[in-house]
Structures are given as structure tokens and as C-alpha cells.
Write an enzyme that holds these catalytic residues in place. Structure first.
Site, PDB file in Angstrom:
ATOM      1  CD  GLU A 203       1.647   3.576  -0.198  1.00 20.96           C
ATOM      2  OE1 GLU A 203       2.768   3.170   0.140  1.00 20.96           O
ATOM      3  OE2 GLU A 203       0.660   3.582   0.579  1.00 20.96           O
ATOM      4  CD  GLU A 324      -2.576   0.577  -0.155  1.00 17.70           C
ATOM      5  OE1 GLU A 324      -1.914   0.607   0.895  1.00 17.70           O
ATOM      6  OE2 GLU A 324      -2.083   0.312  -1.265  1.00 17.70           O
TER       7      GLU A 324
HETATM    8  O1  AHR Z   1      -1.271  -2.399   2.654  1.00 17.60           O
HETATM    9  C1  AHR Z   1       0.080  -2.593   2.904  1.00 17.60           C
HETATM   10  C2  AHR Z   1       0.951  -1.581   2.186  1.00 17.60           C
HETATM   11  O2  AHR Z   1       0.707  -0.302   2.681  1.00 17.60           O
HETATM   12  C3  AHR Z   1       0.713  -1.443   0.707  1.00 17.60           C
HETATM   13  O3  AHR Z   1       1.383  -2.415  -0.029  1.00 17.60           O
HETATM   14  C4  AHR Z   1       1.248  -0.083   0.416  1.00 17.60           C
HETATM   15  O4  AHR Z   1       0.624   0.526  -0.669  1.00 17.60           O
HETATM   16  C5  AHR Z   1       1.042   0.668   1.712  1.00 17.60           C
HETATM   17  O5  AHR Z   1       2.155   1.356   2.120  1.00 17.60           O
END
Ligand code: AHR
Length: 521
Positions: A203, A324
Site C-alpha cells: 500500500e 488483501e
Molecule cells: O489488514 C489490515 C491492513 O489493511 C493492512 O495492514 C493494510 O495493508 C491494509 O490497509
């Protein structure tokens, strides 16, 4: 790719014109017809689509996996045995670590060597707690060996250096004589691990450095250059990607990074209402509908990123890696808001099932995905409470769907007039995905998100003989049904016997709010 054809009546006329098809139909008036082309599969559903993500966040790593060698909880070299056994039973194919946002402030050298001498740090993203670095590179790779899963490490771009990342790869993967390989040997590991999946930041538009895509594209080129291949091992480098419908990040990365430098480009998608996340176990049907809308529309969002990738890479050399994804609710009352600990209900199971069907269907481009996060955080597979452990409804979906891993995706047509309505809004009630494994066994995963209506379905299998069918179903009394430490087996898969075979046609009723996986021989 399946096509949802809305003019069901026209298809009915077409079917009646084809001798035999109507005669074979067991259910005279099905709400949905599925045609599976068993001989037309060409793409493999990469097992890594069923991957996981575990971060140094709350009780995911610490307590979730790591209890330490002195713990009374049964463990192997500090890693709890019950969690390892459960994840192995679901055939976990890969595990992404150490973050997440944590990755871009993690300095790997703090997590090697004698544990009592490792420096401590503050986990500023997640609760401001002290991280004592007792779980580091060796412990993570030991965990992966115990799980028989592929490690996927995400390196630090945001606050790290090219040299630091380069040395980490050397430490893990170089077998010759070198400063980093010698350091590893000194820490008790002779052979390199031969790690393949390597993330270059996380991110980076946000917690990973607040970069603009053009800047990150250049940083990616620079960092990735020094992540070397050692011996025969070939790193599969994954670039930090976009989120939601922010297609410009994907566009810039595909345009500005040479494709041979990037095995994959990531994407994150959380099914979360930013204004009001809501409780995990107490929600209205409107809230449920809203979550289903996000899960159904996930397919369209994926297609948007895939279209951008197709424009620059029509031969699909660069994988889309959804590293994710999952649900994000309010934390359980009384728990640390920074620990993201949430319960998990049938609603989460539907999100998992719909999302995995989306990934299967797009497996020519999506080669990896990682649900967030495996234990005790967000949409977890497993919740622990000291020595106790429970499996969530989401775990059961992953376990039921494991049959799709590395199977050939079978194209299917789903013609359905079934919609799940709420006010003036509608969603398709049924989702389906099919594959054929190496032994020639066919599997169909079916989802009915409608909490009130069963679906009569006929499935025609073309291009393969049908002689036997069996199945498993995940359903529960309520959408909010969940497993608790008091009642850990309330939601679990049962045998499903309701499928009839008539020549090439399977007929079944998918109960309201249920997920079924059929095995067809
Ligand atoms: O999964 C929780 C958080 O969500 C992670 O650390 C991040 O990459 C995302 O914003």
C-alpha cells in the site's frame, strides 16, 4: 467465463427445440440452469488463489501462531500445533507476512539472532504496542515449513532501503559464502530456504509511504533490481498495487514498469462500509444486503483492473495478486481497537464463497489471493482464546473449496431468474464455479445468498459422463450464526444428499442462505 443471461424465456424455447434436453430435465421448472462444459477447460485455478495473509497485528502472530517454546499450549518450536493442524487440513497454499502496513516499518535484522537480544520496536500502526521481535524470519519460515505452505514475504519500501531489502533476499536465498549467508548459518540455518514470492512494499499509496504511482513505479524498479536470484531459484516479485476502483495506479504500474520485472501486481479490497462498519454478529438484513452487494460487485471491480492490465499485457504475463481482501467490521466490544479482532458469521462465509468464485472465474489473470487475516484479525479462519481454538464459517468455506486448488477451471453458463431483492435493489441470488481435478473429478461450488428462498437448479454436464454425485453444505439457522468458544461447532459443513442424477443432468434444491460443493464423478 460464465455468462448470466437474463432472457431466461428465450433459452427455455431454445432448450425445448433441442431434442432430449427437456426430456432429461429432472426438475421441470428450475429457477436456475447451469451448463458446465467439462471438456472445454483450459486454465488452471492456481492454488495460490486460496492463500492467506498474517500480519504483526493484534493476536494474529502473537498468541495466534506464536506462543513460545515455554508455553503450556502444545507447540513445536514455539508455534502452536492446533493452529498448524487446522490450516494444514484446509490445504493452505501460501502465507503472506509480515504486513500489511507493518511491513513498511519492519526492519528484518531486528528479528534474527538470539531472541533475548533482539531490539524492540513500537508497532505504531496497530495499537502502539511493543513488538519484541521474537517472531522473525526464522520463525516465520519454520511456520511455513510446518504448514507445508509457500512463504510470501513483503519487504519494506516505505521506511527501508534498497540495501536492507537486497540483504534480506540474500540472507534467505543464497547458499554460497557471503556475509548474509554466513550470518544465517551463524543463526542456525545452514541451507537457504529457496523462497519464491517476494513483495516490494505494501500500500505504497498510503501507509507504505504516501507515494504517487509514478514515484512508486520508479522505486519499484530500483528496489526490485537488487532483489537477486540466487542459484536456480527465481524470485516472483510482486509490486504493491491499487485498492478498490483506483484504476490509475494499475495503469501507471502496467505502463511504467517493464513486465519482466514484475511477476505480479497486487490489489486490495476490503468489504467495509467506511462510514459505519457495524458489528460482526449483529446486523440488519439491509446491512447484510449491502455486504452482499459489495461481494457481488467485487467481480466487476476485478474486471476493471483486469481490463487495464489487458491493455498493456494482452498475453497475461503479469499476474493480478489480490493479496488483501475480506470483511472489516467493528472490533468485538471490550477488545483493543487497534487489534482488529472480529467474530465471523455466515455473512462472512458468503463473502468468502462469492469472492473465491470470482477468483476462480478469472484465473487466467488472477494467480494469487490472500484473505486478511488468518488468525484473530479481520476475516479470520481461526479464533483463539489462550489454549482454546475455534474454526470460523470462513474456514469451512476454504476447506470445502480446497478441491478447486490447481484444478482446471470449467467454463459454465448460469441462466437464472433468481434475484435477491431488498426494496428496489436486486442482486443475483446464485453464484457458481466449476473445476476438474487431476483425477477427472468435477467439483461445483454453489452459493445461494438469499436468506429466504431456496433455488431449484438443474446442472447439465456436457462433455463428461456422470455416474455419481456427493456433496457438502454449509448453512445455519441465522445469517448471524457463528461459532463461539461456548459453542464452537454450531456452523460446520454437513453431508448434502439432495442431488438427483438423470443422465447428464443434476437436479438439486439449494436451500436459502447456503453454500454447497458438489463432487461429480
Ligand atoms: O489488514 C489490515 C491492513 O489493511 C493492512 O495492514 C493494510 O495493508 C491494509 O490497509
Amino acid at each position: 467465463m460464465k455468462r448470466i443471461v437474463s432472457i431466461f424465456v428465450c433459452l427455455g424455447l431454445l432448450f425445448s427445440a433441442v431434442p432430449g434436453i427437456r426430456a432429461q430435465s429432472d426438475t421441470k421448472n428450475p429457477n436456475a440452469r447451469i451448463v458446465i462444459n467439462a471438456d472445454l477447460g483450459t486454465e488452471v485455478i492456481n492454488k495460490h488463489i486460496y492463500g492467506h495473509f498474517s500480519e504483526h497485528l493484534g493476536h494474529c502472530i502473537y498468541e495466534g501462531y506464536w506462543v513460545g517454546e515455554e508455553s503450556g499450549i502444545p507447540n513445536t518450536r514455539g508455534i502452536r500445533d492446533d493452529v498448524v493442524e487446522a490450516l494444514k487440513a484446509s490445504s493452505i497454499p501460501n502465507l503472506r507476512w509480515p504486513g500489511g502496513c507493518f511491513a513498511d516499518e519492519y526492519h528484518w535484522m531486528d528479528g534474527i539472532g538470539p531472541r533475548d537480544q533482539r531490539p524492540k520496536m513500537v508497532n505504531t500502526h496497530w495499537g502502539g504496542v511493543t513488538e519484541d521481535n521474537s517472531f522473525g524470519t526464522h520463525e516465520f519460515l519454520d511456520l511455513c515449513e510446518q504448514l507445508n505452505t509457500e512463504p510470501y514475504i513483503c519487504g519494506n519500501v516505505g521506511s527501508g532501503t534498497v540495501e536492507e531489502m537486497s540483504k534480506w533476499v540474500e540472507y534467505i536465498n543464497f547458499d554460497g559464502v557471503s556475509p548474509m549467508a554466513d550470518l544465517r548459518r551463524g543463526n542456525g540455518r545452514d541451507n537457504s530456504w529457496g523462497l519464491t514470492y517476494w513483495g516490494v512494499g505494501n500500500e505504497n499509496w498510503g501507509c507504505g509511504g504516501r507515494m504517487r504511482p509514478e514515484f512508486y513505479a520508479d522505486q519499484y524498479r530500483r528496489f526490485a533490481t537488487y532483489c537477486r536470484n540466487y542459484g536456480d531459484n527465481r524470485l516472483r516479485k510482486i509490486a504493491g498495487g491499487s485498492r478498490y476502483r483506483e484504476y490509475n495506479w494499475t495503469e501507471v504500474m502496467m505502463r511504467d514498469v517493464p513486465h519482466n520485472m514484475m511477476w505480479g501486481l497486487s490489489l486490495h479490497y476490503y468489504m467495509k462500509d467506511w462510514r459505519n462498519k457495524g458489528a460482526a454478529t449483529e446486523f440488519t438484513e439491509d446491512e447484510y444486503f449491502n455486504t452482499m452487494r459489495m461481494a457481488v460487485n467485487f467481480g466487476d471491480l476485478l474486471d476493471g483492473h483486469i481490463r487495464v492490465m489487458d491493455k498493456y499485457d494482452p498475453r497475461e504475463k503479469v499476474a493480478l495478486v489480490v493479496d488483501e481482501w475480506g470483511t472489516w467490521w467493528d472490533v468485538e466490544p471490550g477488545t483493543n481497537p487497534g487489534f482488529l479482532y472480529q467474530q465471523n458469521t455466515m455473512r462472512d462465509a458468503f463473502v468468502a464463497a462469492l469472492s473465491l468464485n470470482h477468483f476462480n472465474d478469472r484465473c487466467s489473470r488472477i494467480k494469487m489471493a490472500n484473505i486478511a487475516q488468518t488468525v484473530n484479525v479481520l476475516q479470520a479462519m481461526i479464533l483463539t482464546d489462550e489454549e482454546k481454538m475455534l474454526l470460523t464459517p470462513t474456514y469451512h468455506v476454504f476447506e470445502m473449496y480446497k478441491v478447486h486448488q490447481d484444478a482446471i477451471m470449467l467454463p459454465l453458463d448460469l441462466d437464472s431468474d433468481l434475484t435477491y431483492k431488498r426494496g428496489d435493489k436486486t442482486l443475483p441470488a446464485i453464484s457458481a464455479s466449476a473445476s476438474m481435478d487431476a483425477s477427472g473429478t468435477l467439483h461445483v461450488s454453489l452459493v445461494n445468498i438469499d436468506p429466504g428462498k431456496a433455488a431449484e437448479v438443474n446442472i447439465e454436464i456436457r462433455g463428461n459422463k456422470v455416474s455419481a454425485v456427493s456433496g457438502r453444505i454449509l448453512t445455519a439457522g441465522e445469517l448471524s450464526s457463528h461459532n463461539s468458544f461456548e459453542n464452537p461447532e454450531l456452523v460446520r459443513p454437513e453431508v448434502f444428499k439432495g442431488t438427483k442424477i438423470n443422465k447428464q443432468i443434476l437436479s438439486l434444491k439449494i436451500p436459502a442462505k447456503s453454500i454447497i460443493v458438489l463432487e461429480v464423478k
